[in-house]
Design a protein around this motif. Structure first.
Motif, PDB file in Angstrom:
ATOM      1  N   VAL A  97       0.890  -1.023  -0.121  1.00  0.00           N
ATOM      2  CA  VAL A  97       0.119   0.113  -0.112  1.00  0.00           C
ATOM      3  C   VAL A  97       0.821   1.113  -0.020  1.00  0.00           C
ATOM      4  N   ALA A 110      -9.477   5.860  -0.900  1.00  0.00           N
ATOM      5  CA  ALA A 110      -8.850   4.704  -0.801  1.00  0.00           C
ATOM      6  C   ALA A 110      -9.947   3.708  -1.038  1.00  0.00           C
ATOM      7  N   MET A 114      -8.433  -0.800   2.877  1.00  0.00           N
ATOM      8  CA  MET A 114      -7.642   0.256   3.506  1.00  0.00           C
ATOM      9  C   MET A 114      -8.644   1.478   3.767  1.00  0.00           C
ATOM     10  N   ALA A 128      -4.830   7.086  -1.049  1.00  0.00           N
ATOM     11  CA  ALA A 128      -4.199   5.775  -0.720  1.00  0.00           C
ATOM     12  C   ALA A 128      -4.362   4.860  -2.142  1.00  0.00           C
ATOM     13  N   LYS A 129      -3.362   4.219  -2.175  1.00  0.00           N
ATOM     14  CA  LYS A 129      -3.468   3.152  -3.354  1.00  0.00           C
ATOM     15  C   LYS A 129      -2.928   1.937  -3.107  1.00  0.00           C
ATOM     16  N   SER A 130      -3.701   0.819  -3.346  1.00  0.00           N
ATOM     17  CA  SER A 130      -3.414  -0.702  -2.977  1.00  0.00           C
ATOM     18  C   SER A 130      -3.051  -1.089  -4.226  1.00  0.00           C
ATOM     19  N   VAL A 139      -3.925  -6.333   2.973  1.00  0.00           N
ATOM     20  CA  VAL A 139      -4.183  -5.331   2.597  1.00  0.00           C
ATOM     21  C   VAL A 139      -4.263  -4.486   3.861  1.00  0.00           C
ATOM     22  N   THR A 143      -1.598  -2.138   5.611  1.00  0.00           N
ATOM     23  CA  THR A 143      -2.114  -0.485   5.786  1.00  0.00           C
ATOM     24  C   THR A 143      -1.593  -0.115   7.400  1.00  0.00           C
TER      25      THR A 143
END
Length: 170
Positions: A97, A110, A114, A128-130, A139, A143
């Motif tokens: 993440v 997000a 997340m 936010a980016k997964s 995940v 996070t």
């Protein structure tokens, strides 16, 4: 987890959010035995967050176990003006993440697991980016890893042994 980031489950009102509930099966001689696995995130909305996993034959019992487990894994997150102090990457297994601070009014940008962690932690503005695995367990843990690595300005100044002004002015 480092001892300075670990927080005791105080009597403050902790909110809980169910991230994932899945039915799991154990194959025995007599057939399949079904039970439930629950992934829960708890937090006070003011910088404290934790995650937990619970398994039981009953849905409500598995959620209760997950909440108890989450209260044992609480960490403190530095939040400045509703956002995080700096950009940070987190990793757990194949789950990666990236979280970035955002200006006021942006909201929580997000996805899925997340979003639950960041909202329960009390972060109001974040990008936010997964990246990598979309498995909710990984995940959530990635996070929490990213949030745990965050350092406030006061902490940076203390670790470097300098005044807070020098952290800002370089």
């Amino acid at each position: 987890m480092s001892e300075q980031n670990r927080v005791k489950a105080a009597d403050t009102e902790l909110k809980e959010k169910l991230v994932n509930l899945s039915r799991v099966a154990k194959v025995t001689k007599g057939g399949r035995t079904f039970s439930f696995s629950a992934l829960v995130v708890v937090g006070d909305g003011e910088g404290t967050v934790g995650h937990g996993l619970g398994k039981a034959r009953d849905v409500s019992e598995s959620i209760a176990k997950a909440v108890d487990d989450a209260k044992k894994n609480l960490i403190k997150v530095p939040i400045i003006k509703g956002t995080i102090p700096h950009e940070q990457k987190g990793k757990y297994g194949a789950g990666k993440v990236l979280i970035k601070p955002a200006s006021d009014g942006t909201g929580v940008i997000a996805g899925g697991a997340m979003r639950a962690v960041l909202e329960i932690a009390g972060v109001h503005n974040v990008l936010a980016k997964s990246q990598g695995s979309s498995n909710p367990h990984n995940v959530v843990k990635a996070t929490v890893d990213a949030l745990q690595k965050l350092r406030s300005q006061h902490e940076i100044a203390r670790q470097r042994g300098i005044d807070l002004e020098k952290v800002y002015n370089g």
